[in-house]
Write a protein that holds these residues in place. Sequence first.
Motif, PDB file in Angstrom:
ATOM      1  N   VAL A 145       0.856  -1.183   0.000  1.00 25.97           N
ATOM      2  CA  VAL A 145       0.000   0.000   0.000  1.00 25.97           C
ATOM      3  C   VAL A 145       0.897   1.239   0.000  1.00 25.97           C
TER       4      VAL A 145
ATOM      5  N   ASN B  78       1.992   5.070   0.507  1.00 23.68           N
ATOM      6  CA  ASN B  78       1.604   5.991   1.567  1.00 23.68           C
ATOM      7  C   ASN B  78       2.391   7.285   1.451  1.00 23.68           C
TER       8      ASN B  78
ATOM      9  N   SER C 113      -2.382  -4.396   9.102  1.00 22.96           N
ATOM     10  CA  SER C 113      -2.230  -4.040   7.687  1.00 22.96           C
ATOM     11  C   SER C 113      -3.348  -4.609   6.808  1.00 22.96           C
TER      12      SER C 113
ATOM     13  N   GLU D 138      -6.680  -4.440   6.745  1.00 23.82           N
ATOM     14  CA  GLU D 138      -7.757  -3.566   6.296  1.00 23.82           C
ATOM     15  C   GLU D 138      -7.269  -2.620   5.207  1.00 23.82           C
ATOM     16  N   SER D 139      -6.065  -2.081   5.346  1.00 21.09           N
ATOM     17  CA  SER D 139      -5.530  -1.175   4.327  1.00 21.09           C
ATOM     18  C   SER D 139      -5.300  -1.896   3.005  1.00 21.09           C
ATOM     19  N   ILE D 140      -4.808  -3.112   3.076  1.00 22.15           N
ATOM     20  CA  ILE D 140      -4.590  -3.905   1.855  1.00 22.15           C
ATOM     21  C   ILE D 140      -5.926  -4.204   1.185  1.00 22.15           C
ATOM     22  N   ARG D 141      -6.921  -4.563   1.990  1.00 17.90           N
ATOM     23  CA  ARG D 141      -8.249  -4.860   1.431  1.00 17.90           C
ATOM     24  C   ARG D 141      -8.830  -3.627   0.750  1.00 17.90           C
ATOM     25  N   ARG D 142      -8.730  -2.472   1.405  1.00 17.25           N
ATOM     26  CA  ARG D 142      -9.282  -1.246   0.824  1.00 17.25           C
ATOM     27  C   ARG D 142      -8.583  -0.885  -0.485  1.00 17.25           C
ATOM     28  N   ARG D 143      -7.297  -1.120  -0.569  1.00 11.35           N
ATOM     29  CA  ARG D 143      -6.579  -0.818  -1.816  1.00 11.35           C
ATOM     30  C   ARG D 143      -7.153  -1.614  -2.984  1.00 11.35           C
TER      31      ARG D 143
ATOM     32  N   ARG E   6     -10.590  -0.436  -3.985  1.00  7.83           N
ATOM     33  CA  ARG E   6     -10.537   0.779  -4.813  1.00  7.83           C
ATOM     34  C   ARG E   6     -10.209   0.448  -6.262  1.00  7.83           C
TER      35      ARG E   6
END
Length: 278
Positions: A148, A150, A253, A255-260, A263
């Motif tokens: 991800v 940043n 990490s 949730e951030s990977i899933r959201r990426r 998107r």
Amino acid sequence: METFEGRGAVITGGASGIGFASAQEFTRRGARVVLADIDQSALDAAVEQLRSAGAEAHGVICDVTKLDAVEHLADESFRLLGEVNLVFNNAGIAYAGPVADVTHGDWRWVIDVDLWGPIHGVEAFLPRLVEQGGDRHIMFTASFAGMVGNAGLGPYSVAKFGVVALAEGLARELKGEGIGVSVLCPMIVDTPLMANSERTRSDAYGDRSEQAAAIAQALIAPTDENVRPDDIARLTADAVLANRLYILPHSASRESIRRRFERIDRTFTEQAAGGWTH
């Protein structure tokens, strides 16, 4: 690989942090190791500590930014161990700061160590591993920053995304050869990464701005909540035996990977809604 017993392992950046913790874990499970590092005194101390615990350990000075140095490491590793079963491309440095403030020297430094280092490891070791046969595994230390992107981690993310891509591509290519591939993508780990990074930067890359160094110290400084290197090492060793491609020590990490990826997937729907049909 089904076991570490009697296997030969090579670890770059092996004198401290994740590299040294991995060496301790691998040798505890019966491996014989070659540690590579750019710091002679730290390397000597690490090798001595492993030997005092009864492990077979060797040290080779290596600057991973130089292909000839990594090729020398490969020569020495096969000479010392006879057979190399695991290559852990772990050496790396940390960098943080806004892209607008990144100097050309900063870009070169980060890419040379964090991306060219692993590439050199593949160039120097992979042909010999293919020829050797038997139990073989190639590993890389990337980062959550390779999963991800940043703000404040531009050059570091560019390099670490490249390492993840290298691992993913190799995993596909080497499946038929029976060579396993893993890539470690941690968030912050309780290691002296920041201090070691600054100490090993050569004059060839010029000076780093005080602002960038201060930002890096704030972003990467360990806290009591960080995962310990020995915990990472145990997870890493287990991943090798399970032939697991991704090693993701920090559940934070996820949730951030899933959201990426959500998107990315959502973009196809938005484009279709706008009339894009290709």
